[in-house]
Design an enzyme around this catalytic site. Structure first.
Site, PDB file in Angstrom:
ATOM      1  N   ASP A 135       0.823  -1.212   0.000  1.00 54.03           N
ATOM      2  CA  ASP A 135       0.000   0.000   0.000  1.00 54.03           C
ATOM      3  C   ASP A 135       0.857   1.263   0.000  1.00 54.03           C
ATOM      4  O   ASP A 135       2.030   1.242   0.393  1.00 54.03           O
ATOM      5  CB  ASP A 135      -0.892  -0.013   1.241  1.00 54.03           C
ATOM      6  CG  ASP A 135      -2.188   0.763   1.054  1.00 54.03           C
ATOM      7  OD1 ASP A 135      -2.319   1.487   0.050  1.00 54.03           O
ATOM      8  OD2 ASP A 135      -3.072   0.629   1.919  1.00 54.03           O
ATOM      9  N   GLU A 147     -13.944   1.756  -0.307  1.00 54.84           N
ATOM     10  CA  GLU A 147     -13.395   2.281   0.937  1.00 54.84           C
ATOM     11  C   GLU A 147     -13.721   3.765   1.117  1.00 54.84           C
ATOM     12  O   GLU A 147     -13.766   4.267   2.240  1.00 54.84           O
ATOM     13  CB  GLU A 147     -11.879   2.056   0.998  1.00 54.84           C
ATOM     14  CG  GLU A 147     -11.082   2.883   0.008  1.00 54.84           C
ATOM     15  CD  GLU A 147      -9.576   2.648   0.109  1.00 54.84           C
ATOM     16  OE1 GLU A 147      -9.175   1.617   0.673  1.00 54.84           O
ATOM     17  OE2 GLU A 147      -8.815   3.493  -0.373  1.00 54.84           O
TER      18      GLU A 147
END
Length: 652
Positions: free
Chosen positions: A405, A460
């Site tokens: 990430d 998200e």
């Protein structure tokens, strides 16, 4: 005297044009044409069904020394070939067999470089190839694309090239886009009745491409410069950097290499955008031979639902008991993986040691016992600093893969880093999910252990915004998903119509209906596909879970039955002997006629998951039904506002 000079200048231009070399290339079905002209530069024009869709493209590359490509070029020779073969993807995210058929023009120039053009039935592409073994810098690459008047775009506008590339698609006329405005790729254009999706693939050791405007119908290339220094940013030093020094060039190269393919997917039919495999076809073949360990599947994911489990006799959170609960849920429902997202490490920078409340080795052992693999989330920055030791450690623990990430960059170093991560993980037999990432650009074919990319404004965002609308959701398949699989993370069970929606970081909800979410499992391509909701909520919605868990994440065949960018989509996909259908709509309630003529002869049982009678008011309302159908059946699928419709078809 001045008039004479002007006349002389015009005569010289005309003479230059008259001595230009012209080359024509047609697609195998002869519907798409590329006209290339070599004079003092290299230009091309692209037409579909004799209508111009790219009026002029200019291609050149400029180096710190040696021959520049496309500057006063001299053709040594050229060749044309027609090729037709079949590709069998290791991880078939759309089709198990791809027909790779194209015409190719190779122009070989003095100065030891080649420019290849390819014409496919669904698009066009070009690529520079350097045959010089010279160490030098790429100062710039010229990609000027002139569209016809009145061309519009769905423009994923960026504020900075330091970006996760998670954007909304702004409906803009090209004339509105200034030279200060730019977008990431892919980007979709509409000229007349034709769609043109532009992106890149076979991106290796070279910066990612952006496009900027010019207050005209011309778009131009924009690249991040080569990064000389990046320092930690105060407050988020584990994941965010400030680039403090850049070179005046975009890449370093030693020559003897291929540069990325510049790709145009061109069609008059929105369905063909979703069906296209062009970015995969133009990618480099697999670099690894042993691939039987690569297992796609679904993932029980924790971060979206903030570990909010309930009805248990322990406190939920970042602890071993909570994740055993996730593993138990996954095991009971045939879900292949659980991701341990942020919080499992001792800190976000010390990623070789556990959070003391989480016994990772025990969780991996427990997962193995239950038939569930564990994927570990890591930040890119500490991983990059100690790549081999960290990955070897995770492999030694028994992890099945990593989720990387916060890369947030497209410069040459970062692009190369993706490949290094993929390469080392392949050697160690670890899967890779790139989150906080740029779009897929060919690496997934070369390293098929790379199963997914984010680079998408996905669910998200429900935790902090109201931007993930049904309209956005039915735009993504026609733009972002054309580049490759996307880690959208579907599966929300708290579903709301617009009037009932509220933002909650800890207990997020989705816009649109329950059936809209379920349909994503067929419509959205993701060999590693998330189930984002809390297992506790999933247990309460077991009927929905029982439907979702039957849907594969890889496919043998894909057919798009209905499609309109930003409005609706219906996709049929086959795996083994079963067919799966997913339909989604924007905020407009509509009825879509689904023709089952693609089925073979015989009778089938169809299991349907659709919007309930009251889904326009209560978005979680759904209905399941089963009946017998055959290939003469036509179904009127009624979709609520922000609705969906799904089916599983099994031969009797």
């Amino acid at each position: 005297m001045k008039k004479n000079l002007i006349k002389l200048f015009i005569i010289l231009i005309c003479l230059n044009k008259s001595f230009a070399q012209k080359f024509n290339l047609n697609s195998p079905d002869n519907n798409l044409q590329i006209n290339v002209e070599v004079s003092d530069g290299i230009t091309y024009k692209i037409s579909l069904n004799n209508k111009v869709v790219i009026e002029e493209g200019i291609a050149s590359m400029h180096f710190s020394k040696g021959t520049d490509f496309g500057v006063n070029p001299k053709v040594k020779n050229h060749s044309v070939l027609l090729k037709s073969e079949e590709i069998y993807p290791t991880v078939p995210h759309k089709n198990a067999k791809i027909k790779d058929e194209y015409s190719e023009l190779s122009l070989n120039f003095k100065g030891n470089y080649t420019l290849k053009f390819r014409a496919y039935n669904d698009g066009a592409a070009y690529q520079f190839i350097d045959q010089n073994n010279t160490e030098r810098q790429v100062m710039s690459e010229q990609i000027d694309i002139t569209f016809p008047d009145k061309t519009t775009s769905l423009f994923p506008q960026e504020e900075s090239m330091y970006s996760h590339n998670e954007r909304l698609y702004l409906d803009k006329s090209l004339n509105e886009i200034s030279s200060n405005e730019f977008c990431s790729l892919p980007v979709l254009f509409t000229t007349g009745e034709t769609r043109v999706l532009f992106t890149e693939t076979a991106l290796h050791d070279y910066p990612g491409l952006f496009l900027k405007g010019s207050n005209s119908t011309v778009l131009k290339a924009k690249f991040p410069n080569f990064v000389l220094e990046a320092i930690d940013k105060d407050g988020r030093s584990d994941r965010v950097q400030t680039i403090t020094k850049e070179a005046n060039y975009i890449a370093e190269t030693t020559g003897g290499r291929d540069f990325p393919w510049r790709v145009f997917i061109i069609t008059n039919d929105d369905k063909k955008l979703v069906e296209s495999n062009l970015t995969y076809q133009l990618s480099k073949p697999a670099a690894i031979n042993k691939t039987d360990w690569i297992k796609p599947g679904k993932v029980a994911w924790d971060w979206y639902n903030n570990n909010n489990i309930y009805g248990v006799d322990f406190e939920s959170g970042l602890n071993t008991d909570t994740y055993k609960y996730y593993i138990d849920f996954a095991s009971k429902n045939g879900i292949e993986y659980v991701i341990l997202d942020e919080g499992w490490t001792k800190s976000t920078t010390d990623i070789l040691h556990f959070n003391p409340d989480m016994d990772i080795k025990e969780l991996i052992r427990y997962g193995d016992e239950k038939g569930v693999g564990i994927i570990l989330w890591v930040l890119w920055k500490p991983l990059d600093a100690n790549l081999n030791e960290i990955l070897e450690t995770y492999k030694g623990w028994g992890a099945k893969g990593i989720k990387v990430d916060f890369m947030q960059r497209n410069d040459q170093y970062m692009v190369h880093s993706y490949e290094e991560i993929a390469k080392v993980c392949a050697k160690l037999e670890l899967l890779v999910d790139f989150h906080g990432a740029f779009k897929p650009a060919g690496l997934r074919r070369m390293y098929p252990n790379v199963l997914n990319y984010e680079g998408v404004k996905g669910s998200e965002n429900n935790k902090w915004s109201d931007e993930i609308t049904p309209e956005h959701n039915v735009t993504l398949p026609f733009i972002r998903m054309v580049a490759g699989p996307m880690d959208y993370t579907p599966g929300a069970m708290i579903n709301k119509q617009e009037i009932n929606y509220s933002i909650s970081f800890d207990r997020p909800m989705s816009l649109g209906t329950r059936a809209h979410q379920v349909a994503m499992y067929v419509v959205y391509e993701a060999p590693l596909q998330m189930m984002c909701e809390s297992p506790s909520r999933y247990y309460e919605e077991q009927e929905t879970v029982d439907f979702i868990k039957q849907i594969p994440t890889i496919w043998d065949e894909t057919k798009v039955l209905q499609a309109s960018v930003g409005n609706y989509i219906t996709v049929a996909r086959k795996k083994d002997e079963k067919w799966f259908i997913g339909s989604m709509t924007d905020w407009d309630e509509r009825t879509l006629k689904i023709d089952l003529g693609f089925l073979d002869t015989g009778e089938y049982t169809i299991e349907i998951f659709k919007d309930g009678m009251n889904a326009n008011k209560f978005a979680e309302d759904y209905k399941k039904e089963s009946k017998t159908v055959d290939n003469t059946t036509k179904i009127n699928a009624k979709l609520a506002k922000g609705g969906g419709w799904s089916a599983i078809i099994t031969k009797k």
